[in-house]
Write an enzyme that holds these catalytic residues in place. Structure first.
Site, PDB file in Angstrom:
ATOM      1  N   SER A 225       0.855  -1.186   0.000  1.00  0.00           N
ATOM      2  CA  SER A 225       0.000   0.000   0.000  1.00  0.00           C
ATOM      3  C   SER A 225       0.892   1.237   0.000  1.00  0.00           C
ATOM      4  O   SER A 225       1.701   1.410   0.906  1.00  0.00           O
ATOM      5  CB  SER A 225      -0.902   0.020   1.233  1.00  0.00           C
ATOM      6  OG  SER A 225      -1.645   1.222   1.269  1.00  0.00           O
TER       7      SER A 225
ATOM      8  N   ASN B 254       0.101   4.215   0.646  1.00  0.00           N
ATOM      9  CA  ASN B 254      -0.260   4.967   1.854  1.00  0.00           C
ATOM     10  C   ASN B 254      -1.158   4.046   2.671  1.00  0.00           C
ATOM     11  O   ASN B 254      -2.308   3.804   2.301  1.00  0.00           O
ATOM     12  CB  ASN B 254      -0.981   6.262   1.508  1.00  0.00           C
ATOM     13  CG  ASN B 254      -1.258   7.114   2.744  1.00  0.00           C
ATOM     14  OD1 ASN B 254      -1.612   6.598   3.805  1.00  0.00           O
ATOM     15  ND2 ASN B 254      -1.102   8.421   2.612  1.00  0.00           N
TER      16      ASN B 254
ATOM     17  N   HIS C  74       1.099  19.716   1.895  1.00  0.00           N
ATOM     18  CA  HIS C  74       2.191  19.146   2.677  1.00  0.00           C
ATOM     19  C   HIS C  74       3.103  20.269   3.189  1.00  0.00           C
ATOM     20  O   HIS C  74       2.924  21.440   2.860  1.00  0.00           O
ATOM     21  CB  HIS C  74       3.002  18.152   1.850  1.00  0.00           C
ATOM     22  CG  HIS C  74       2.314  16.832   1.688  1.00  0.00           C
ATOM     23  ND1 HIS C  74       1.339  16.606   0.731  1.00  0.00           N
ATOM     24  CD2 HIS C  74       2.445  15.660   2.362  1.00  0.00           C
ATOM     25  CE1 HIS C  74       0.909  15.368   0.821  1.00  0.00           C
ATOM     26  NE2 HIS C  74       1.562  14.767   1.802  1.00  0.00           N
TER      27      HIS C  74
ATOM     28  N   LYS D 130       8.558  20.147   1.051  1.00  0.00           N
ATOM     29  CA  LYS D 130       8.305  18.991   0.182  1.00  0.00           C
ATOM     30  C   LYS D 130       8.191  19.494  -1.253  1.00  0.00           C
ATOM     31  O   LYS D 130       7.258  20.215  -1.602  1.00  0.00           O
ATOM     32  CB  LYS D 130       7.021  18.266   0.600  1.00  0.00           C
ATOM     33  CG  LYS D 130       6.726  17.015  -0.237  1.00  0.00           C
ATOM     34  CD  LYS D 130       5.468  16.327   0.273  1.00  0.00           C
ATOM     35  CE  LYS D 130       5.094  15.127  -0.578  1.00  0.00           C
ATOM     36  NZ  LYS D 130       6.067  14.034  -0.478  1.00  0.00           N
TER      37      LYS D 130
ATOM     38  N   GLY E 237       3.009  11.370  -3.605  1.00  0.00           N
ATOM     39  CA  GLY E 237       2.822  10.067  -4.225  1.00  0.00           C
ATOM     40  C   GLY E 237       1.407   9.542  -4.019  1.00  0.00           C
ATOM     41  O   GLY E 237       0.834   8.901  -4.904  1.00  0.00           O
ATOM     42  N   THR E 238       0.839   9.838  -2.845  1.00  0.00           N
ATOM     43  CA  THR E 238      -0.535   9.417  -2.562  1.00  0.00           C
ATOM     44  C   THR E 238      -1.510  10.102  -3.514  1.00  0.00           C
ATOM     45  O   THR E 238      -2.445   9.479  -4.020  1.00  0.00           O
ATOM     46  CB  THR E 238      -0.912   9.735  -1.108  1.00  0.00           C
ATOM     47  OG1 THR E 238      -0.051   8.994  -0.237  1.00  0.00           O
ATOM     48  CG2 THR E 238      -2.352   9.383  -0.816  1.00  0.00           C
TER      49      THR E 238
END
Length: 276
Positions: free
Chosen positions: A126, A128, A158, A162, A167-168
């Site tokens: 997974s 996330n 975020h 960052k 990615g999520t």
């Protein structure tokens, strides 16, 4: 259940905290890339009262075979990097050890390698592993199926430093069949991670939003996954596979709803009649 943890960054430490506080898991060891903290006790380092060994090793100190022979585990949890599987995967698979990978991104070849292991053992991946994010993605796909022509926007927030797109958020876009340019990014302060999916209807909007308050949320997801995978047949699983059964109402609940619910069109006609 005896567990080993690969990776001990900020998220790995938060997950270790949850594992140590849980009565259903016993943290045997942590393996990390760096030799810093080598041979330290995780409970002592984190300031948690625990009898669990939780010793920290660097991956260069032992081979995975040596480690698993010396300190066997039932589950390996990976919060490291896509190359982490090169260290432990084959040794774990041939022993039938369950592998739970929460690595955010794999190149196609590395993901294929992970999936190949499912011929020998239980494997779950997974990007996330928080319960909230995975619930959000399933709910979003259900809503898109109900209203496929709705306008959909993805907003991710975020911490200020960052640089890359979450990615999520990319996974959410892919699961909903959207291009990555549908993702809007916000960078501010120390936001751990917020993801929102906005559905724009002509006369209403629906917002599905998940906010990570602390990284321990990943540990909650790990506990859920480990519990649900226990006793399953070998194979490759996702969090969606584990969560989908909970989206089905119990038969008696379904029956009660069917017996008591009027068709929507009858309700609409009665409303129209009352308004005249």
């Amino acid at each position: 259940m005896k567990v080993g943890l690969i990776g001990f960054g900020k998220t790995g430490r938060a997950v270790a905290t949850v594992l140590l506080e849980s009565k259903s898991t016993n943290l045997q060891w942590v393996v990390r890339q760096s030799t810093t903290l080598e041979h330290r006790s995780v409970p002592e380092f984190l300031g948690i009262q625990s009898d669990e060994p939780g010793l920290i090793y660097s991956k260069d100190e032992f081979t995975a075979d040596q480690l698993l022979d010396h300190m066997p585990v039932d589950v390996i949890i990976d919060f490291s990097h896509e190359t982490g599987i090169d260290y432990y995967a084959q040794a774990a698979a041939k022993r039938g050890i369950t592998i739970v990978s929460a690595v955010s991104q794999y190149e196609p070849a590395a993901l294929a390698k992970l999936k190949d292991l499912s011929d020998k053992t239980i494997v779950m991946h997974s990007p996330n592993i928080t319960l909230g994010i995975n619930f959000l993605m399933i709910a979003a796909k259900i809503l898109k199926n109900i209203a496929p022509y709705t306008d959909i926007e993805i907003i991710e927030e975020h911490f200020k430093n960052k640089s890359e797109v979450s990615g999520t958020a990319k996974v959410i876009a892919r699961e909903l069949g959207l291009a990555e340019d549908a993702i809007k990014t916000v960078r501010a302060g120390g936001i751990i991670g917020t993801h929102e999916i906005l559905f724009g209807f002509p006369y209403q909007t629906v917002r599905l939003k998940h906010e990570a308050i602390s990284r321990e949320a990943f540990g909650n997801g790990i506990l859920f996954a480990v519990e649900q995978l226990n006793g399953k047949s070998k194979g490759f699983y996702s969090m969606e596979d584990l969560l989908l059964p909970y989206f089905k109402l119990q038969e008696n609940e379904e029956q009660n709803i069917l017996e008591n619910r009027r068709p929507w069109w009858k309700f609409w006609i009665e409303n129209e009649q009352r308004s005249k």
